[in-house]
Write a protein that holds these residues in place. Structure first.
Motif, PDB file in Angstrom:
ATOM      1  N   LEU A  66       0.819  -1.217   0.000  1.00 45.21           N
ATOM      2  CA  LEU A  66       0.000   0.000   0.000  1.00 45.21           C
ATOM      3  C   LEU A  66       0.853   1.268   0.000  1.00 45.21           C
ATOM      4  O   LEU A  66       0.332   2.364   0.231  1.00 45.21           O
ATOM      5  N   GLY A  67       2.140   1.128  -0.268  1.00 46.08           N
ATOM      6  CA  GLY A  67       3.016   2.281  -0.259  1.00 46.08           C
ATOM      7  C   GLY A  67       3.315   2.742   1.164  1.00 46.08           C
ATOM      8  O   GLY A  67       3.219   1.972   2.124  1.00 46.08           O
ATOM      9  N   TRP A  68       3.655   4.026   1.297  1.00 48.07           N
ATOM     10  CA  TRP A  68       4.043   4.604   2.591  1.00 48.07           C
ATOM     11  C   TRP A  68       3.123   5.764   2.956  1.00 48.07           C
ATOM     12  O   TRP A  68       2.715   6.530   2.097  1.00 48.07           O
ATOM     13  N   ILE A  69       2.848   5.892   4.240  1.00 51.18           N
ATOM     14  CA  ILE A  69       2.203   7.097   4.747  1.00 51.18           C
ATOM     15  C   ILE A  69       3.191   7.807   5.662  1.00 51.18           C
ATOM     16  O   ILE A  69       4.085   7.205   6.239  1.00 51.18           O
ATOM     17  N   ASN A  70       3.027   9.130   5.776  1.00 55.80           N
ATOM     18  CA  ASN A  70       3.984   9.974   6.484  1.00 55.80           C
ATOM     19  C   ASN A  70       3.242  10.839   7.505  1.00 55.80           C
ATOM     20  O   ASN A  70       2.248  11.483   7.161  1.00 55.80           O
ATOM     21  N   LEU A  71       3.716  10.839   8.747  1.00 54.46           N
ATOM     22  CA  LEU A  71       3.245  11.801   9.741  1.00 54.46           C
ATOM     23  C   LEU A  71       4.163  13.010   9.685  1.00 54.46           C
ATOM     24  O   LEU A  71       5.369  12.899   9.900  1.00 54.46           O
ATOM     25  N   HIS A  72       3.583  14.180   9.390  1.00 51.16           N
ATOM     26  CA  HIS A  72       4.341  15.418   9.231  1.00 51.16           C
ATOM     27  C   HIS A  72       3.796  16.447  10.204  1.00 51.16           C
ATOM     28  O   HIS A  72       2.573  16.616  10.319  1.00 51.16           O
ATOM     29  N   PHE A  73       4.682  17.175  10.881  1.00 47.20           N
ATOM     30  CA  PHE A  73       4.253  18.065  11.952  1.00 47.20           C
ATOM     31  C   PHE A  73       3.950  19.477  11.447  1.00 47.20           C
ATOM     32  O   PHE A  73       4.587  20.462  11.841  1.00 47.20           O
ATOM     33  N   SER A  74       2.968  19.567  10.557  1.00 47.19           N
ATOM     34  CA  SER A  74       2.447  20.860  10.121  1.00 47.19           C
ATOM     35  C   SER A  74       1.077  20.644   9.497  1.00 47.19           C
ATOM     36  O   SER A  74       0.654  19.512   9.268  1.00 47.19           O
ATOM     37  N   LEU A  75       0.413  21.745   9.199  1.00 47.05           N
ATOM     38  CA  LEU A  75      -0.871  21.689   8.513  1.00 47.05           C
ATOM     39  C   LEU A  75      -0.600  21.828   7.015  1.00 47.05           C
ATOM     40  O   LEU A  75      -0.691  22.912   6.437  1.00 47.05           O
ATOM     41  N   LEU A  76      -0.235  20.729   6.397  1.00 42.69           N
ATOM     42  CA  LEU A  76       0.081  20.750   4.967  1.00 42.69           C
ATOM     43  C   LEU A  76      -1.070  21.335   4.158  1.00 42.69           C
ATOM     44  O   LEU A  76      -2.238  21.148   4.522  1.00 42.69           O
ATOM     45  N   PRO A  77      -0.734  22.111   3.099  1.00 37.79           N
ATOM     46  CA  PRO A  77       0.577  22.261   2.466  1.00 37.79           C
ATOM     47  C   PRO A  77       1.476  23.345   3.067  1.00 37.79           C
ATOM     48  O   PRO A  77       2.496  23.686   2.476  1.00 37.79           O
ATOM     49  N   ARG A  78       1.103  23.905   4.220  1.00 39.15           N
ATOM     50  CA  ARG A  78       1.986  24.873   4.857  1.00 39.15           C
ATOM     51  C   ARG A  78       3.148  24.130   5.506  1.00 39.15           C
ATOM     52  O   ARG A  78       2.960  23.136   6.195  1.00 39.15           O
ATOM     53  N   TRP A  79       4.334  24.615   5.262  1.00 41.52           N
ATOM     54  CA  TRP A  79       5.583  24.127   5.844  1.00 41.52           C
ATOM     55  C   TRP A  79       5.916  22.697   5.436  1.00 41.52           C
ATOM     56  O   TRP A  79       6.063  21.806   6.248  1.00 41.52           O
ATOM     57  N   ARG A  80       6.032  22.500   4.123  1.00 42.76           N
ATOM     58  CA  ARG A  80       6.593  21.264   3.605  1.00 42.76           C
ATOM     59  C   ARG A  80       8.119  21.306   3.790  1.00 42.76           C
ATOM     60  O   ARG A  80       8.750  22.294   3.456  1.00 42.76           O
ATOM     61  N   ARG A  86      10.033  26.464  11.672  1.00 40.11           N
ATOM     62  CA  ARG A  86       9.667  27.536  10.737  1.00 40.11           C
ATOM     63  C   ARG A  86       8.328  28.169  11.095  1.00 40.11           C
ATOM     64  O   ARG A  86       8.128  29.375  10.910  1.00 40.11           O
ATOM     65  N   ALA A  87       7.406  27.375  11.592  1.00 41.46           N
ATOM     66  CA  ALA A  87       6.101  27.921  11.971  1.00 41.46           C
ATOM     67  C   ALA A  87       6.242  28.933  13.102  1.00 41.46           C
ATOM     68  O   ALA A  87       5.631  30.014  13.080  1.00 41.46           O
ATOM     69  N   ILE A  88       7.060  28.610  14.099  1.00 44.48           N
ATOM     70  CA  ILE A  88       7.248  29.528  15.223  1.00 44.48           C
ATOM     71  C   ILE A  88       8.009  30.774  14.782  1.00 44.48           C
ATOM     72  O   ILE A  88       7.639  31.901  15.122  1.00 44.48           O
ATOM     73  N   ILE A  89       9.062  30.587  14.006  1.00 44.09           N
ATOM     74  CA  ILE A  89       9.846  31.738  13.529  1.00 44.09           C
ATOM     75  C   ILE A  89       8.977  32.696  12.717  1.00 44.09           C
ATOM     76  O   ILE A  89       9.134  33.919  12.798  1.00 44.09           O
ATOM     77  N   ALA A  90       8.032  32.150  11.956  1.00 41.93           N
ATOM     78  CA  ALA A  90       7.153  32.979  11.125  1.00 41.93           C
ATOM     79  C   ALA A  90       6.045  33.655  11.926  1.00 41.93           C
ATOM     80  O   ALA A  90       5.289  34.464  11.380  1.00 41.93           O
ATOM     81  N   GLY A  91       5.937  33.329  13.207  1.00 44.00           N
ATOM     82  CA  GLY A  91       4.900  33.929  14.032  1.00 44.00           C
ATOM     83  C   GLY A  91       3.537  33.283  13.899  1.00 44.00           C
ATOM     84  O   GLY A  91       2.525  33.870  14.304  1.00 44.00           O
ATOM     85  N   ASP A  92       3.473  32.062  13.358  1.00 46.56           N
ATOM     86  CA  ASP A  92       2.192  31.358  13.248  1.00 46.56           C
ATOM     87  C   ASP A  92       1.588  31.162  14.634  1.00 46.56           C
ATOM     88  O   ASP A  92       2.304  30.896  15.607  1.00 46.56           O
ATOM     89  N   GLN A  93       0.276  31.248  14.704  1.00 47.47           N
ATOM     90  CA  GLN A  93      -0.410  31.016  15.973  1.00 47.47           C
ATOM     91  C   GLN A  93      -1.103  29.666  16.011  1.00 47.47           C
ATOM     92  O   GLN A  93      -1.592  29.249  17.061  1.00 47.47           O
ATOM     93  N   LEU A  94      -1.140  28.983  14.871  1.00 43.76           N
ATOM     94  CA  LEU A  94      -1.807  27.689  14.790  1.00 43.76           C
ATOM     95  C   LEU A  94      -0.943  26.731  13.985  1.00 43.76           C
ATOM     96  O   LEU A  94      -0.355  27.104  12.974  1.00 43.76           O
ATOM     97  N   THR A  95      -0.873  25.499  14.465  1.00 44.49           N
ATOM     98  CA  THR A  95      -0.155  24.462  13.733  1.00 44.49           C
ATOM     99  C   THR A  95      -0.924  23.157  13.903  1.00 44.49           C
ATOM    100  O   THR A  95      -2.103  23.159  14.182  1.00 44.49           O
ATOM    101  N   GLY A  96      -0.249  22.037  13.720  1.00 44.66           N
ATOM    102  CA  GLY A  96      -0.903  20.746  13.850  1.00 44.66           C
ATOM    103  C   GLY A  96      -0.048  19.668  13.233  1.00 44.66           C
ATOM    104  O   GLY A  96       1.179  19.799  13.129  1.00 44.66           O
ATOM    105  N   ALA A  97      -0.681  18.597  12.805  1.00 43.83           N
ATOM    106  CA  ALA A  97       0.023  17.494  12.164  1.00 43.83           C
ATOM    107  C   ALA A  97      -0.859  16.909  11.075  1.00 43.83           C
ATOM    108  O   ALA A  97      -2.087  17.005  11.138  1.00 43.83           O
ATOM    109  N   SER A  98      -0.209  16.292  10.083  1.00 47.01           N
ATOM    110  CA  SER A  98      -0.909  15.707   8.943  1.00 47.01           C
ATOM    111  C   SER A  98      -0.360  14.312   8.676  1.00 47.01           C
ATOM    112  O   SER A  98       0.846  14.081   8.778  1.00 47.01           O
ATOM    113  N   VAL A  99      -1.240  13.387   8.322  1.00 45.69           N
ATOM    114  CA  VAL A  99      -0.825  12.068   7.837  1.00 45.69           C
ATOM    115  C   VAL A  99      -1.212  12.010   6.369  1.00 45.69           C
ATOM    116  O   VAL A  99      -2.382  12.210   6.021  1.00 45.69           O
ATOM    117  N   PHE A 100      -0.231  11.749   5.504  1.00 43.14           N
ATOM    118  CA  PHE A 100      -0.490  11.796   4.079  1.00 43.14           C
ATOM    119  C   PHE A 100       0.215  10.648   3.361  1.00 43.14           C
ATOM    120  O   PHE A 100       1.129  10.018   3.904  1.00 43.14           O
TER     121      PHE A 100
END
Length: 309
Positions: free
Chosen positions: A103-117, A124-138
């Motif tokens: 079934l291929g691979w899935i990836n847990l990434h610590f951002s709200l994709l497509p922001r911060w690939r 980078r999210a903190i440095i940019a002053g983002d107030q919201l983040t999260g995680a994505s499985v894709f």
């Protein structure tokens, strides 16, 4: 529900909660792919990655490689895995390894994709002053962090939260999300959705990225310090020597201080910016241990330089 045979790829501590979460399910972890042991500490003793150590504790077979090539691809293909799962492994997987699991691979990434690939989404999210983040499985695809998303969660970024603290929090929530997605894939209910929105990139940080620009606004300086803590670390220079800034806060109640100038205000050591001063709470001078910033400043000679760069 079908029990999946899984190959897990990960290296740092942020990936350990995910490995443990998967190992606690009814799915079978056939092997763990992680980076090679590396020298640590003053003795430079070769030490497993945190994922490698967790895999050994869990009694899971381990494959170690920094750049998976033909040999690793053959090893993983021979496992006849159903699914590959990757969390902060530290290298890009390419074909034919991408297609080795059924079934291929899935990836847990610590951002709200497509922001911060990319490699440093939390920093980078903190440095940019983002107030919201999260995680994505894709779904992992050849293009960087661009596959269809199976699940996301959002989380606010605290005003004083460092990248290290935020990553620890996201790693726990991400592990729970990942386990749910794997179950959904196993029972056939998972549905991938194309990524939508503006793409931003999060390239790996270097030591130079941690240099503080005291001519910036206080919030920009504070966001940088938080975003590069603990790695690669914030720093400035005084009298030509590097000074690491380990902890700082915006001193909104203090009088203005010229950019880059240091001033002792009672028990606080303040550094000037383009707006409010920054209180230096904890610092580490070159060749010394971490210490309270005000104590460090009081111990300097009276004719010491006053400008940080």
């Amino acid at each position: 529900m079908t029990h999946l045979r899984i190959v897990f790829a990960g290296s740092p501590g942020a990936a350990v909660p995910s490995l443990r979460a998967i190992a606690a399910t009814d799915h079978d972890v056939a092997a763990v792919l992680t980076r090679l042991d590396s020298p640590k500490g003053r003795t430079r003793v070769p030490t497993p990655t945190e994922v490698g150590a967790a895999a050994a504790e869990l009694g899971l077979p381990t494959i170690k490689s920094n750049r998976p090539g033909d040999e690793v691809t053959e090893q993983i293909t021979a496992l006849t895995a159903d699914l590959g799962v990757i969390v902060a492994y530290g290298a890009i997987l390419r074909e034919p390894l991408l297609s080795a699991p059924r079934l291929g691979w899935i990836n847990l990434h610590f951002s709200l994709l497509p922001r911060w690939r990319g490699a440093a989404p939390v920093q980078r999210a903190i440095i940019a002053g983002d107030q919201l983040t999260g995680a994505s499985v894709f779904q992992l695809v050849p293009e960087l962090d661009a596959g269809e998303i199976y699940g996301q969660f959002t989380q606010p970024i605290g005003g004083n939260e460092t990248a290290g603290h935020l990553l620890d929090s996201l790693a726990g929530g991400g592990a729970e999300l990942l386990a749910r997605v794997i179950d959904a894939i196993a029972d056939g209910s998972a549905r991938g959705e194309p990524q939508s929105g503006d793409v931003t990139l999060a390239p790996k940080l270097t030591l130079v990225d941690g240099r503080i620009d005291w001519t910036s606004h206080a919030s920009t300086v504070h966001d940088l310090i938080r975003g590069v803590t603990p790695e690669p670390g914030a720093f400035t220079t005084l009298d030509g020597a590097r000074l690491k800034v380990l902890d700082a806060a915006i001193a909104r109640d203090a009088a203005r201080v010229p950019s880059g100038q240091l001033r002792l205000d009672g028990r606080r050591l303040l550094a000037g910016t383009a707006s409010d001063p920054i209180e230096l709470v904890s610092v580490q001078p070159a060749g010394k241990n971490a210490m309270a910033a005000a104590d460090w400043w009081r111990g300097r000679p009276d004719d010491a330089g006053m400008i940080v760069e």
